[in-house]
Every structure is written in C-alpha cells, then in structure tokens.
Design a protein around this motif. Structure first.
Motif, PDB file in Angstrom:
ATOM      1  N   HIS A 160      32.555 113.421 -46.518  1.00  0.00           N
ATOM      2  CA  HIS A 160      31.926 113.834 -47.776  1.00  0.00           C
ATOM      3  C   HIS A 160      32.244 112.810 -48.860  1.00  0.00           C
ATOM      4  O   HIS A 160      33.171 112.009 -48.730  1.00  0.00           O
ATOM      5  CB  HIS A 160      32.448 115.214 -48.182  1.00  0.00           C
ATOM      6  CG  HIS A 160      31.596 115.919 -49.193  1.00  0.00           C
ATOM      7  ND1 HIS A 160      31.711 115.714 -50.551  1.00  0.00           N
ATOM      8  CD2 HIS A 160      30.596 116.816 -49.029  1.00  0.00           C
ATOM      9  CE1 HIS A 160      30.828 116.464 -51.195  1.00  0.00           C
ATOM     10  NE2 HIS A 160      30.134 117.143 -50.296  1.00  0.00           N
ATOM     11  N   THR A 161      31.472 112.840 -49.924  1.00  0.00           N
ATOM     12  CA  THR A 161      31.711 111.923 -51.037  1.00  0.00           C
ATOM     13  C   THR A 161      32.899 112.349 -51.900  1.00  0.00           C
ATOM     14  O   THR A 161      33.504 111.512 -52.573  1.00  0.00           O
ATOM     15  CB  THR A 161      30.477 111.820 -51.938  1.00  0.00           C
ATOM     16  OG1 THR A 161      30.148 113.132 -52.446  1.00  0.00           O
ATOM     17  CG2 THR A 161      29.280 111.279 -51.169  1.00  0.00           C
ATOM     18  N   GLU A 162      33.233 113.637 -51.875  1.00  0.00           N
ATOM     19  CA  GLU A 162      34.331 114.134 -52.699  1.00  0.00           C
ATOM     20  C   GLU A 162      35.612 114.248 -51.874  1.00  0.00           C
ATOM     21  O   GLU A 162      35.571 114.452 -50.664  1.00  0.00           O
ATOM     22  CB  GLU A 162      33.981 115.514 -53.275  1.00  0.00           C
ATOM     23  CG  GLU A 162      32.748 115.516 -54.176  1.00  0.00           C
ATOM     24  CD  GLU A 162      32.940 114.698 -55.436  1.00  0.00           C
ATOM     25  OE1 GLU A 162      34.097 114.617 -55.921  1.00  0.00           O
ATOM     26  OE2 GLU A 162      31.958 114.146 -55.947  1.00  0.00           O
ATOM     27  N   SER A 166      36.445 115.694 -45.929  1.00  0.00           N
ATOM     28  CA  SER A 166      36.604 114.552 -46.830  1.00  0.00           C
ATOM     29  C   SER A 166      37.253 113.372 -46.124  1.00  0.00           C
ATOM     30  O   SER A 166      37.917 113.518 -45.089  1.00  0.00           O
ATOM     31  CB  SER A 166      37.461 114.946 -48.036  1.00  0.00           C
ATOM     32  OG  SER A 166      38.820 115.086 -47.664  1.00  0.00           O
ATOM     33  N   GLU A 173      20.058 112.057 -45.155  1.00  0.00           N
ATOM     34  CA  GLU A 173      20.959 111.204 -45.922  1.00  0.00           C
ATOM     35  C   GLU A 173      20.237 109.946 -46.408  1.00  0.00           C
ATOM     36  O   GLU A 173      19.612 109.229 -45.634  1.00  0.00           O
ATOM     37  CB  GLU A 173      22.171 110.819 -45.075  1.00  0.00           C
ATOM     38  CG  GLU A 173      23.052 112.014 -44.739  1.00  0.00           C
ATOM     39  CD  GLU A 173      24.403 111.619 -44.177  1.00  0.00           C
ATOM     40  OE1 GLU A 173      24.670 110.409 -44.029  1.00  0.00           O
ATOM     41  OE2 GLU A 173      25.202 112.530 -43.901  1.00  0.00           O
ATOM     42  N   LEU A 229      23.458 107.989 -50.805  1.00  0.00           N
ATOM     43  CA  LEU A 229      24.500 108.899 -50.334  1.00  0.00           C
ATOM     44  C   LEU A 229      25.443 108.187 -49.372  1.00  0.00           C
ATOM     45  O   LEU A 229      26.669 108.371 -49.433  1.00  0.00           O
ATOM     46  CB  LEU A 229      23.867 110.111 -49.654  1.00  0.00           C
ATOM     47  CG  LEU A 229      24.851 111.148 -49.094  1.00  0.00           C
ATOM     48  CD1 LEU A 229      25.757 111.692 -50.189  1.00  0.00           C
ATOM     49  CD2 LEU A 229      24.098 112.282 -48.395  1.00  0.00           C
ATOM     50  N   ARG A 256      26.183 105.038 -49.347  1.00  0.00           N
ATOM     51  CA  ARG A 256      27.054 104.172 -50.157  1.00  0.00           C
ATOM     52  C   ARG A 256      28.154 104.983 -50.832  1.00  0.00           C
ATOM     53  O   ARG A 256      29.321 104.556 -50.866  1.00  0.00           O
ATOM     54  CB  ARG A 256      26.239 103.425 -51.206  1.00  0.00           C
ATOM     55  CG  ARG A 256      27.106 102.691 -52.230  1.00  0.00           C
ATOM     56  CD  ARG A 256      26.281 101.846 -53.166  1.00  0.00           C
ATOM     57  NE  ARG A 256      25.826 100.631 -52.488  1.00  0.00           N
ATOM     58  CZ  ARG A 256      24.832  99.860 -52.937  1.00  0.00           C
ATOM     59  NH1 ARG A 256      24.178 100.189 -54.045  1.00  0.00           N
ATOM     60  NH2 ARG A 256      24.513  98.769 -52.280  1.00  0.00           N
ATOM     61  N   ALA A 257      27.809 106.156 -51.357  1.00  0.00           N
ATOM     62  CA  ALA A 257      28.814 106.987 -52.022  1.00  0.00           C
ATOM     63  C   ALA A 257      29.888 107.427 -51.030  1.00  0.00           C
ATOM     64  O   ALA A 257      31.084 107.483 -51.361  1.00  0.00           O
ATOM     65  CB  ALA A 257      28.147 108.200 -52.665  1.00  0.00           C
ATOM     66  N   LYS A 258      29.472 107.733 -49.811  1.00  0.00           N
ATOM     67  CA  LYS A 258      30.451 108.094 -48.784  1.00  0.00           C
ATOM     68  C   LYS A 258      31.326 106.900 -48.429  1.00  0.00           C
ATOM     69  O   LYS A 258      32.533 107.049 -48.205  1.00  0.00           O
ATOM     70  CB  LYS A 258      29.723 108.618 -47.540  1.00  0.00           C
ATOM     71  CG  LYS A 258      29.072 109.980 -47.737  1.00  0.00           C
ATOM     72  CD  LYS A 258      28.429 110.478 -46.439  1.00  0.00           C
ATOM     73  CE  LYS A 258      27.890 111.883 -46.606  1.00  0.00           C
ATOM     74  NZ  LYS A 258      27.402 112.471 -45.347  1.00  0.00           N
ATOM     75  N   ASP A 300      32.133 104.436 -50.385  1.00  0.00           N
ATOM     76  CA  ASP A 300      33.074 104.258 -51.494  1.00  0.00           C
ATOM     77  C   ASP A 300      34.252 105.233 -51.368  1.00  0.00           C
ATOM     78  O   ASP A 300      35.410 104.870 -51.585  1.00  0.00           O
ATOM     79  CB  ASP A 300      32.364 104.472 -52.827  1.00  0.00           C
ATOM     80  CG  ASP A 300      31.389 103.353 -53.175  1.00  0.00           C
ATOM     81  OD1 ASP A 300      31.527 102.248 -52.616  1.00  0.00           O
ATOM     82  OD2 ASP A 300      30.497 103.602 -54.008  1.00  0.00           O
ATOM     83  N   ALA A 301      33.924 106.482 -51.013  1.00  0.00           N
ATOM     84  CA  ALA A 301      34.968 107.499 -50.870  1.00  0.00           C
ATOM     85  C   ALA A 301      35.905 107.156 -49.720  1.00  0.00           C
ATOM     86  O   ALA A 301      37.127 107.336 -49.813  1.00  0.00           O
ATOM     87  CB  ALA A 301      34.324 108.870 -50.646  1.00  0.00           C
ATOM     88  N   SER A 344      23.029 100.678 -48.922  1.00  0.00           N
ATOM     89  CA  SER A 344      24.049 101.499 -48.268  1.00  0.00           C
ATOM     90  C   SER A 344      25.454 100.921 -48.267  1.00  0.00           C
ATOM     91  O   SER A 344      26.431 101.678 -48.229  1.00  0.00           O
ATOM     92  CB  SER A 344      23.646 101.762 -46.812  1.00  0.00           C
ATOM     93  OG  SER A 344      22.405 102.425 -46.724  1.00  0.00           O
TER      94      SER A 344
END
Length: 256
Positions: free
Chosen positions: A65-67, A77, A102, A106, A108-110, A112-113, A148
């Motif tokens: 997940h991104t969070e 996560s 997806e 999204l 890319r955000a994953k 980054d996380a 991505s």
C-alpha cells in the motif's frame, strides 16, 4: 553487486507451508551460483515463514500500500513487509494493473513508500497484444516507465545501491507459453534503458531490466544472454526447485 543477474520467482497466488521445502532447495542451491542474485516473492502469509526458512536468497512481497498504516482493510504496507523480513516488493505487475485498476501514478506512489521503508523495488511494465499489433509497444512501455518509476533523492540513492529494477513483461506472454522474440526483447530493453537514463542520468545504466513472460528452462539461456537483459521475473516455473534452478543456472556471469 548490482551487476549480477537478478532471477526472481513470483509465486503469485500459489503456495502453502509445504512449498517451503521447494524454497529451501532453491536456497541450498544458491551457493553454487554466487554470480546470480536469487529471490522469491511468495504470497503475503508465507513471507515470514519463507524468510525463516532461507538464508542465501532474497524474499519479497508482491504488492504494498502507499500508506505506512491506517484504515485499509485487506492491504499490507511496505513497513509491514520490511518488519516481517522482506527485502523487496514487486509493483505494477500487469495482473495488478488490470485486475485492480492500478495506474502509473499509483505504482509510483507505492514505489516511493517501499523505498521509504527500506525495501528494494521491481517495477513491472509491459504492453498488451493489441498494443503491440498496433505498433505502439515501445510508446506504451516508455510511458509506463516515465509514469511508474520512483524519482527524487530517495530514488537516486536506491538506484545507486542497486535497489531499483524494472521488469519488462509483455502482457500477452504472461502465463500463455508464448515468449517474445529475442530481437524484440533487445529492442524493448534498449527503449527502457533510454527512459531510465533520462530519469536517473548515468546511474540509469546500472538499473537491471528483467524479462518476464513464460520464462522456462528451455528459453532462459537465449533470453538471459540477450543484450540489455539483466535477469528474469519468473512465474509458474518458480514454484518448484526443479523448474526454477535451471533458469538460475542459465544466467551468464557478468563483469562489474
């Protein structure tokens, strides 16, 4: 280290505790192939057990997940993956893009996380058969790369450490038994390399680009020897040591 061929098994939604015996067999064989970086990505429930069962290979997740935490029922996560012993995570697989809608943003955000949690990432890209037949394969994949892959300082540091990889998996070759022609793989990997160099500068030349899509013992040597191919993302053939290890053995030794 980042120049070693990277052979990664994606178990997808397959596996059980009994299959840990296969992982142990792969792990024991890893010592015979020090020039290859080997890893397995089992389903979430098996990650911790697999990490305890092996010592010479990497262990990863198939999504995150991104969070880092929160009210996201059913999600996992990157921090949780790292806590249970994962080294990396596969992101943007075509099955995730199609089945879960997806987007590049999204993915890319994953990514980054995942980097923030200390994980390596394998970002997947690939065109459909319709897109290839329409002559749009390179444009589609280049766009996926641009949208991505992680960017910024954290990404640059991860690239320098060899913790960012890309997997080119033509959607029409995944699980179908069809494999892209070697010359097409070479051309696509060159196009991907151009986008990585644009994004990361000279360091982009060190990002390994894996090929995936019905890789098996019969075709692995030709694919892994192709110019620009830095490894393989293996699906069904990674579920047993007997099928997976010949692919590992086919990886060429590369100079640093």
């Amino acid at each position: 280290m980042s120049h070693r061929p990277y052979i990664v098994g994606n178990w997808k939604m397959n596996g059980s505790r009994a299959m840990l015996a296969e992982a142990r067999a792969i792990d024991r064989a890893a010592a015979r192939h020090p020039h290859v970086q080997i890893a397995l990505a089992p389903p979430f429930p098996l990650i911790g057990l697999l990490r305890e069962a092996v010592s010479g290979i990497g262990v990863g997740g198939q999504d995150c997940h991104t969070e880092a935490k929160g009210a996201h029922t059913g999600d996992v996560s990157a921090a949780m993956l790292a806590d249970i012993g994962a080294d990396f995570v596969i992101l943007g697989h075509s099955e995730r893009r199609k089945d879960h809608g997806e987007s590049d943003a999204l993915v890319r955000a994953k990514a980054d996380a995942a980097l923030a949690a200390g994980l390596g990432v394998i970002v997947c890209v690939g065109e459909t058969l319709d897109e290839r037949d329409a002559g749009r394969a390179e444009a589609v994949v280049s766009g996926q790369i641009d949208g991505s892959i992680p960017l910024g300082e954290a990404a640059a540091e991860a690239v320098a450490l060899g913790k960012v990889a890309v997997a080119y998996e033509p959607v029409w070759a995944i699980g179908t038994g069809r494999v892209a022609a070697v010359e097409d793989v070479v051309a696509m990997h060159a196009a991907i390399r151009a986008r990585l160099t644009e994004a990361y500068g000279e360091a982009g030349a060190k990002v390994r680009i894996l090929y995936g899509g019905s890789v098996n013992a019969g075709n692995a040597a030709d694919l892994l020897a192709a110019e620009g191919v830095g490894g393989a993302l293996v699906g069904g053939a990674s579920l047993t040591a007997d099928a997976f290890l010949p692919i590992v053995a086919a990886a060429p030794q590369q100079d640093d």
